[in-house]
Design an enzyme around this catalytic site. Sequence first.
Site, PDB file in Angstrom:
ATOM      1  N   TYR A 276      -4.423  34.276 -16.854  1.00 32.22           N
ATOM      2  CA  TYR A 276      -5.513  34.527 -17.793  1.00 32.22           C
ATOM      3  C   TYR A 276      -6.714  35.121 -17.077  1.00 32.22           C
ATOM      4  O   TYR A 276      -7.050  34.727 -15.954  1.00 32.22           O
ATOM      5  CB  TYR A 276      -5.963  33.211 -18.436  1.00 32.22           C
ATOM      6  CG  TYR A 276      -5.091  32.714 -19.550  1.00 32.22           C
ATOM      7  CD1 TYR A 276      -5.177  33.260 -20.826  1.00 32.22           C
ATOM      8  CD2 TYR A 276      -4.199  31.664 -19.346  1.00 32.22           C
ATOM      9  CE1 TYR A 276      -4.393  32.777 -21.860  1.00 32.22           C
ATOM     10  CE2 TYR A 276      -3.408  31.183 -20.377  1.00 32.22           C
ATOM     11  CZ  TYR A 276      -3.516  31.743 -21.634  1.00 32.22           C
ATOM     12  OH  TYR A 276      -2.749  31.267 -22.656  1.00 32.22           O
TER      13      TYR A 276
ATOM     14  N   TYR B 155       3.401  30.343 -17.944  1.00 39.16           N
ATOM     15  CA  TYR B 155       2.602  29.908 -16.791  1.00 39.16           C
ATOM     16  C   TYR B 155       2.637  28.390 -16.658  1.00 39.16           C
ATOM     17  O   TYR B 155       2.855  27.671 -17.639  1.00 39.16           O
ATOM     18  CB  TYR B 155       1.165  30.418 -16.888  1.00 39.16           C
ATOM     19  CG  TYR B 155       0.375  29.883 -18.042  1.00 39.16           C
ATOM     20  CD1 TYR B 155      -0.312  28.676 -17.954  1.00 39.16           C
ATOM     21  CD2 TYR B 155       0.304  30.591 -19.239  1.00 39.16           C
ATOM     22  CE1 TYR B 155      -1.025  28.190 -19.033  1.00 39.16           C
ATOM     23  CE2 TYR B 155      -0.412  30.102 -20.310  1.00 39.16           C
ATOM     24  CZ  TYR B 155      -1.068  28.900 -20.193  1.00 39.16           C
ATOM     25  OH  TYR B 155      -1.770  28.417 -21.258  1.00 39.16           O
TER      26      TYR B 155
ATOM     27  N   ARG C 296       4.203  26.549 -19.809  1.00 41.69           N
ATOM     28  CA  ARG C 296       4.058  26.998 -21.194  1.00 41.69           C
ATOM     29  C   ARG C 296       5.037  28.137 -21.472  1.00 41.69           C
ATOM     30  O   ARG C 296       5.197  29.030 -20.651  1.00 41.69           O
ATOM     31  CB  ARG C 296       2.641  27.538 -21.463  1.00 41.69           C
ATOM     32  CG  ARG C 296       1.483  26.560 -21.380  1.00 41.69           C
ATOM     33  CD  ARG C 296       1.586  25.351 -22.274  1.00 41.69           C
ATOM     34  NE  ARG C 296       2.163  25.538 -23.598  1.00 41.69           N
ATOM     35  CZ  ARG C 296       1.541  26.048 -24.667  1.00 41.69           C
ATOM     36  NH1 ARG C 296       0.311  26.479 -24.593  1.00 41.69           N
ATOM     37  NH2 ARG C 296       2.148  26.121 -25.842  1.00 41.69           N
TER      38      ARG C 296
ATOM     39  N   HIS D 172       3.217  32.894 -25.003  1.00 44.16           N
ATOM     40  CA  HIS D 172       2.576  32.663 -26.307  1.00 44.16           C
ATOM     41  C   HIS D 172       1.310  33.487 -26.433  1.00 44.16           C
ATOM     42  O   HIS D 172       0.701  33.884 -25.436  1.00 44.16           O
ATOM     43  CB  HIS D 172       2.254  31.176 -26.518  1.00 44.16           C
ATOM     44  CG  HIS D 172       1.258  30.643 -25.543  1.00 44.16           C
ATOM     45  ND1 HIS D 172       1.603  30.229 -24.272  1.00 44.16           N
ATOM     46  CD2 HIS D 172      -0.085  30.466 -25.627  1.00 44.16           C
ATOM     47  CE1 HIS D 172       0.528  29.814 -23.634  1.00 44.16           C
ATOM     48  NE2 HIS D 172      -0.520  29.952 -24.426  1.00 44.16           N
TER      49      HIS D 172
ATOM     50  N   HIS E 203      -2.373  33.095 -28.513  1.00 41.50           N
ATOM     51  CA  HIS E 203      -3.226  32.229 -29.338  1.00 41.50           C
ATOM     52  C   HIS E 203      -3.777  33.034 -30.508  1.00 41.50           C
ATOM     53  O   HIS E 203      -4.192  34.184 -30.331  1.00 41.50           O
ATOM     54  CB  HIS E 203      -4.399  31.696 -28.523  1.00 41.50           C
ATOM     55  CG  HIS E 203      -4.004  30.823 -27.364  1.00 41.50           C
ATOM     56  ND1 HIS E 203      -3.989  29.451 -27.455  1.00 41.50           N
ATOM     57  CD2 HIS E 203      -3.623  31.118 -26.110  1.00 41.50           C
ATOM     58  CE1 HIS E 203      -3.621  28.946 -26.288  1.00 41.50           C
ATOM     59  NE2 HIS E 203      -3.387  29.944 -25.446  1.00 41.50           N
TER      60      HIS E 203
END
Lengths: 208, 262
Positions: free
Chosen positions: B128, B167, B177, B180, B182
Amino acid sequence: MPQPLNYLKETASQTAGPYVHIGLIPAMAGFDIFEKNFSNVLVTPNTKGERITLEGKVLDGTGTPLRDVLLEIWQANANGRYNHPADRSAGALEEEFRGWGRAGSDFDSSLVTFETIKPGAITDKTGRKCAPHINVWIVARGINIGLNTRLYFSDEEAANAADPVLNLIEQPARRATLIAKRTERAGKIVYSFTINLQGPEETVFFDV
Amino acid sequence: MNAQAPALRDPRLNRPEPFTPPLGDGGFFQRDRSIHPPAHAPGYKSSVLRSPRQSLLSLENSISEITGPVFGHNDLGPLDNDLIRNYAKDGDPVGERIIVHGRVLDETGRGVPNTLVEFWQANAGGRYRHKKDTYLAPIDPNFGGCGRALTDDTGYYYFRTVKPGPYPWRNYVNSWRPAHIHFSVFGSGFAQRLITQMYFEGDPLIPVCPILTTIPDKDALDRLVAPLDLNASTPFDSLAYRFDIVLRGQRSTYFENRTAGN
């Protein structure tokens, strides 16, 4: 068998996660990307009403402040009118006042602040007067579905005592968890609030 | 002629206008919390101290909940729904080029028009762009990882991006995770406000994810998994995934001061 009721089902909620700022407040994540950004400042120089600062923290079940929480507020203008087509009440609309803002808690101080105006009282659809209030929505890592609460104002004692929502709270002591405290600091009106997610002073959350 | 006969008629049949339910200012359908994750879901450890222990207080929708912020095209920039270009510095980001598209509907099946959809994600390596993310996979200099779109008159939205990577995160020692994206969606009233996550068809991390499996309802979980949509892909350019989002339905208001709904 009767006919089936063919309603769709709501999409399930998921946590906003620790990096919610990337999407909703990129400057807090550490970069600049959009030409126009949403913020915690709801007012322009033309906004009518008493300027106020909302300032508070969100605490977990150990009393530790959340440093990665995001709050959104939704409120009426000083005339008690929401800037939305479904509100056909009598108070004058102000086109420039959207009535919505979002803020992340500061990564160091964990404070959440909004610059806004004190909303006017609202009349609900059955004609009852509602005390001035601000609707609050809370998301963060560890919060699986956004939490709804309200902030009322400590200097509106009579209106609060008659408010139909505050009066739905069975235990009078719990009503106090929704009252932001008015103080004056360097000529500015500040309403302080604490949202306790869990524990003996737990804030009242609503299923709206 | 029987003088009483007219009184037996349905009074609605005497209305001067045909009886058509307005898409009015009623409250929203009650949220079915059995399809949402519970606040306290111990497998997702950070929910333990961040979940209320008291019951939620049920509130009949008033004007405070039926209304919500209204956004317009002047809130957005021209590249806001193009994550391949909206942070490009000296080229395109690295990764699988994809289009994500779908409709925002309410539980009655009506499209939710002109509503704001925001999205954010990691880059192709699962990193991120956030000052608090320290995962060793590198930042992509040409990828920011966020965007937004307004739905059109039918509730349709679309955006372009690269497929995010999985990640690791600190839950169990070896928790990862699934890939995905959000999503944040507004709807027409503040009570419809929703944040969720979209997953990708066929990802083997889905059934073992402590966040995704907080959802108690198998069908509700499946509805977060976007299928590959070859019909919407662009040959020799981008694959596509389809993700429809359903917000709470809204009751019409047939009569003032009646809460019966319909």
